[in-house]
Design an enzyme around this catalytic site. Structure first.
Site, short mmCIF file in Angstrom:
data_model
loop_
_atom_site.label_atom_id
_atom_site.label_comp_id
_atom_site.label_asym_id
_atom_site.label_seq_id
_atom_site.Cartn_x
_atom_site.Cartn_y
_atom_site.Cartn_z
N LYS A 34 -50.10 25.58 -6.14
CA LYS A 34 -50.82 24.31 -6.04
C LYS A 34 -49.81 23.19 -5.93
O LYS A 34 -48.84 23.15 -6.68
CB LYS A 34 -51.67 24.11 -7.32
CG LYS A 34 -52.51 22.86 -7.30
CD LYS A 34 -53.85 23.10 -6.64
CE LYS A 34 -54.53 21.82 -6.23
NZ LYS A 34 -54.05 21.25 -4.94
N GLN A 89 -43.26 20.78 -9.69
CA GLN A 89 -44.70 21.05 -9.77
C GLN A 89 -45.02 22.23 -10.70
O GLN A 89 -46.07 22.26 -11.34
CB GLN A 89 -45.22 21.33 -8.35
CG GLN A 89 -46.72 21.14 -8.18
CD GLN A 89 -47.13 19.68 -7.99
OE1 GLN A 89 -46.48 18.95 -7.27
NE2 GLN A 89 -48.20 19.27 -8.64
N LYS A 108 -45.10 23.09 -2.88
CA LYS A 108 -45.10 21.81 -2.18
C LYS A 108 -44.86 22.10 -0.71
O LYS A 108 -44.26 23.12 -0.37
CB LYS A 108 -43.96 20.91 -2.70
CG LYS A 108 -44.16 19.46 -2.38
CD LYS A 108 -45.09 18.80 -3.37
CE LYS A 108 -45.35 17.36 -3.10
NZ LYS A 108 -46.02 16.72 -4.25
N ASP A 157 -49.92 13.87 -0.70
CA ASP A 157 -48.72 13.28 -1.31
C ASP A 157 -48.35 12.12 -0.38
O ASP A 157 -49.21 11.61 0.36
CB ASP A 157 -47.59 14.32 -1.42
CG ASP A 157 -46.45 13.86 -2.34
OD1 ASP A 157 -46.60 13.93 -3.56
OD2 ASP A 157 -45.41 13.41 -1.83
N THR A 198 -54.06 9.98 -10.17
CA THR A 198 -52.63 9.93 -10.52
C THR A 198 -52.30 8.59 -11.17
O THR A 198 -51.64 8.54 -12.22
CB THR A 198 -51.77 10.17 -9.27
OG1 THR A 198 -52.25 11.33 -8.60
CG2 THR A 198 -50.31 10.35 -9.63
P1 NDP Z 1 -48.41 6.93 -0.44
O1 NDP Z 1 -48.00 7.46 0.88
O2 NDP Z 1 -49.83 6.58 -0.67
O3 NDP Z 1 -47.54 5.66 -0.82
C1 NDP Z 1 -46.15 5.72 -0.90
C2 NDP Z 1 -45.65 4.33 -1.29
O4 NDP Z 1 -44.27 4.43 -1.60
C3 NDP Z 1 -45.77 3.33 -0.16
O5 NDP Z 1 -45.94 2.06 -0.69
C4 NDP Z 1 -44.41 3.47 0.53
O6 NDP Z 1 -44.02 2.34 1.29
C5 NDP Z 1 -43.52 3.62 -0.69
N1 NDP Z 1 -42.29 4.31 -0.29
C6 NDP Z 1 -42.18 5.55 0.25
N2 NDP Z 1 -40.91 5.85 0.51
C7 NDP Z 1 -40.20 4.75 0.13
C8 NDP Z 1 -38.82 4.42 0.13
N3 NDP Z 1 -37.92 5.29 0.61
N4 NDP Z 1 -38.45 3.22 -0.37
C9 NDP Z 1 -39.38 2.33 -0.84
N5 NDP Z 1 -40.70 2.59 -0.87
C10 NDP Z 1 -41.09 3.78 -0.40
O7 NDP Z 1 -47.93 8.03 -1.49
P2 NDP Z 1 -48.42 8.26 -2.99
O8 NDP Z 1 -48.77 6.97 -3.63
O9 NDP Z 1 -49.40 9.35 -2.98
O10 NDP Z 1 -47.09 8.85 -3.66
C11 NDP Z 1 -46.14 8.03 -4.32
C12 NDP Z 1 -45.32 8.88 -5.27
O11 NDP Z 1 -46.18 9.51 -6.23
C13 NDP Z 1 -44.53 10.03 -4.62
O12 NDP Z 1 -43.34 10.24 -5.34
C14 NDP Z 1 -45.46 11.23 -4.84
O13 NDP Z 1 -44.76 12.46 -4.80
C15 NDP Z 1 -45.99 10.93 -6.22
N6 NDP Z 1 -47.23 11.57 -6.60
C16 NDP Z 1 -48.36 11.47 -5.85
C17 NDP Z 1 -49.53 12.07 -6.26
C18 NDP Z 1 -50.82 11.92 -5.53
O14 NDP Z 1 -51.82 12.41 -6.03
N7 NDP Z 1 -50.87 11.25 -4.39
C19 NDP Z 1 -49.56 12.90 -7.48
C20 NDP Z 1 -48.35 12.87 -8.25
C21 NDP Z 1 -47.23 12.25 -7.79
P3 NDP Z 1 -44.07 2.43 2.89
O15 NDP Z 1 -45.51 2.33 3.25
O16 NDP Z 1 -43.26 1.29 3.36
O17 NDP Z 1 -43.46 3.76 3.26
O1 2IT Z 2 -47.05 15.58 -6.87
C1 2IT Z 2 -48.23 15.91 -7.09
O2 2IT Z 2 -48.60 16.33 -8.21
C2 2IT Z 2 -49.21 15.77 -6.02
N1 2IT Z 2 -48.86 15.29 -4.94
C3 2IT Z 2 -50.63 16.24 -6.21
C4 2IT Z 2 -50.75 17.72 -6.05
C5 2IT Z 2 -52.14 18.27 -6.05
O3 2IT Z 2 -52.26 19.48 -5.77
O4 2IT Z 2 -53.11 17.56 -6.31
#
Ligand code: NDP
Ligand code: 2IT
Length: 449
Positions: free
Chosen positions: A93, A114, A129, A169, A212
């Protein structure tokens, strides 16, 4: 007992040799091994079974080409991966990431993290992943659709509701999950709960989109309450403006905190008087529908300032919540935050803190909740989505939110129990040891697999 520091050095030397040119993977492993080694050396049965050596070798990695066509009729080829790291405690997952910075090293670090995150939730989920170096920015909906359909044409052979269940993600949200899921159904001729984060009209769980970010704030509040404090009234600097950042901001405001920043890869916006509901609504629409830049928030609202190429870590805040990407908060940032009186760092992103920044937080006894604990709410609600799909039911928002709250409290409890150090809780060690033990027990029971 053997010297833990020496054993860690020896272990990392071998790991780096076996996995050359994978710095993010080395970093994620070193963090876990540093926490776990003293415990590991104390337990001969786990050590003799070589649990750490086995856990740092993925079960398998699938690498494949994704060919697709642009709207202008040009042919493109991207590389994609699925890292199936460990399924000792449940089907693989973990999310899929679409970003040009995606490499095998990044996906191995994320898959490795993860394993322990999923274990901490208490739900039966293994660690995986995947993703691609495809850049979704600036692509039309139809280009995204063609890419997703092509990717699933290969990926579908390797996943399944009891095998491996991907989700979103960075760069993979509701639109991409729908395209991927649609192609899976077409190829398999059956509806199966092979992905999570689905639209609520076709099997998705309530609250998964928010989970999240909400979970991160619930964890932060649990952590502060454990120290006789709370999130209420605190100023919080948040980075990112994606799914995690925006829903963390929403819940923080809901709990009476003041959110003073958001960001994206162009820079950060500072909201001196605190983000309002109206501004947040605009940010949701800006990022989900218009797919615009966070600087537009400053163009639209007085009192919001955009700082090009800046992160929020120079701001004076009580809580820092990095919610963008890995290694976005370095040693200098950590120092500035500490000098400005930060009391807690709660990670919405995966491994957003560099190793030397994390060391500084450890040294200064800053409450530092690592991503594998604080952002586990997303995958936890993915797990609840799988449960609802198997039962053919759909729970209310209230029910899922309550389950999320209690899972985050349980994760906090596991971290606090395993991270006790002379009256202080080290959340990094607590999360690593707590997550590791459940998987290690399963592996020990299976014999040599
Ligand atoms: P999104 O794609 O929705 O958003 C990513 C955000 O981070 C955007 O604002 C993006 O800006 C910014 N970003 C990405 N790369 C960079 C960088 N190199 N420098 C500065 N800003 C950056 O992703 P998520 O919100 O889903 O994910 C964000 C984080 O949370 C990641 O680390 C992900 O692994 C983690 N995560 C996500 C989960 C989920 O359920 N979605 C669960 C657990 C963890 P821009 O648009 O300019 O790229
Ligand atoms: O980093 C993470 O935990 C996620 N991007 C979510 C993974 C999931 O299976 O919901």
């Amino acid at each position: 007992m053997a010297d833990a520091k020496k054993e860690i050095e020896q272990f990392m030397k071998g790991l780096k040799k076996r996995n050359a040119h994978e710095p993010e993977f080395h970093q994620a492993v070193e963090e876990v091994v540093t926490s776990v080694m003293p415990w590991y050396l104390d337990h001969d049965d786990y050590r003799n079974a070589q649990i750490l050596e086995r856990l740092t070798e993925p079960d398998r990695i699938v690498i494949f080409r994704v060919s697709w066509e642009t709207d202008a009729g040009c042919i493109r080829a991207n590389r994609a991966w699925r890292v199936q790291f460990n399924h000792a405690i449940g089907p693989y997952k973990g999310g899929l990431r679409f970003d040009p910075s995606v490499t095998q090293s990044v996906l191995k670090f994320l898959g490795f993290e993860q394993i322990f995150k999923n274990s901490l939730t208490g739900l039966p989920m293994g660690g995986a992943k995947g993703g691609s170096n495809f850049n979704p920015k600036g692509k039309s909906d139809r280009e995204i659709m063609r890419f997703c359909h092509s990717m699933m044409t290969e990926l579908h052979r390797h996943i399944g509701e009891d095998v491996d269940v991907p989700a979103g993600d960075i760069g993979v949200g509701a639109r991409e999950i729908s395209y991927l899921f649609g192609q899976y159904m077409r190829l398999q001729n059956r509806w199966s709960a092979v992905m999570t984060g689905k639209g609520t009209s076709f099997g998705g769980s309530a609250i998964r989109t928010e989970a999240t970010g909400y979970g991160c704030v619930y964890f932060c509040d649990d952590m502060l309450q454990h120290h006789d404090d709370s999130v209420e009234g605190k100023s919080i600097a948040i980075s990112g403006s994606g799914n995690v950042a925006r829903y963390a901001a929403e819940k923080a405001i809901d709990k009476g905190a003041k959110v003073i920043s958001l960001s994206d890869s162009d820079g950060c916006v500072v909201i001196k008087n605190g983000l309002t509901d109206e501004q947040l609504k605009f940010a949701h629409e800006l990022k989900e529908v218009k797919r615009g830049r966070i600087s537009e928030l400053a163009e639209k609202f007085d009192g919001v300032q955009f700082h090009k190429d800046k992160s929020p870590w120079g701001l004076k805040c009580e809580i820092a919540m990095p919610c963008a990407t890995q290694n976005e908060l370095d040693h200098d940032d950590a120092k500035q935050l500490i000098d400005n009186g930060v009391m807690a760092v709660c990670e919405g992103a995966n491994m957003p803190t560099t190793s030397d920044a994390a060391d500084l937080f450890r040294e200064k006894k800053i409450l530092h909740a690592p991503g594998k604990a604080a952002n586990a709410g997303g995958v936890a609600v993915s797990g609840l989505e799988q449960t609802q799909n198997s039962m053919r039911v759909s729970w209310s928002r209230e029910k899922v939110d309550n389950r999320l709250k209690s899972i985050m409290s349980e994760i906090h409890g596991r971290c606090a129990e395993n991270g006790q150090q002379n009256g202080h809780v080290n959340y990094v060690d607590g999360a690593n040891i707590g997550g590791f033990r459940r998987v290690a027990d399963a592996l020990l029971g299976y014999g040599v697999v």
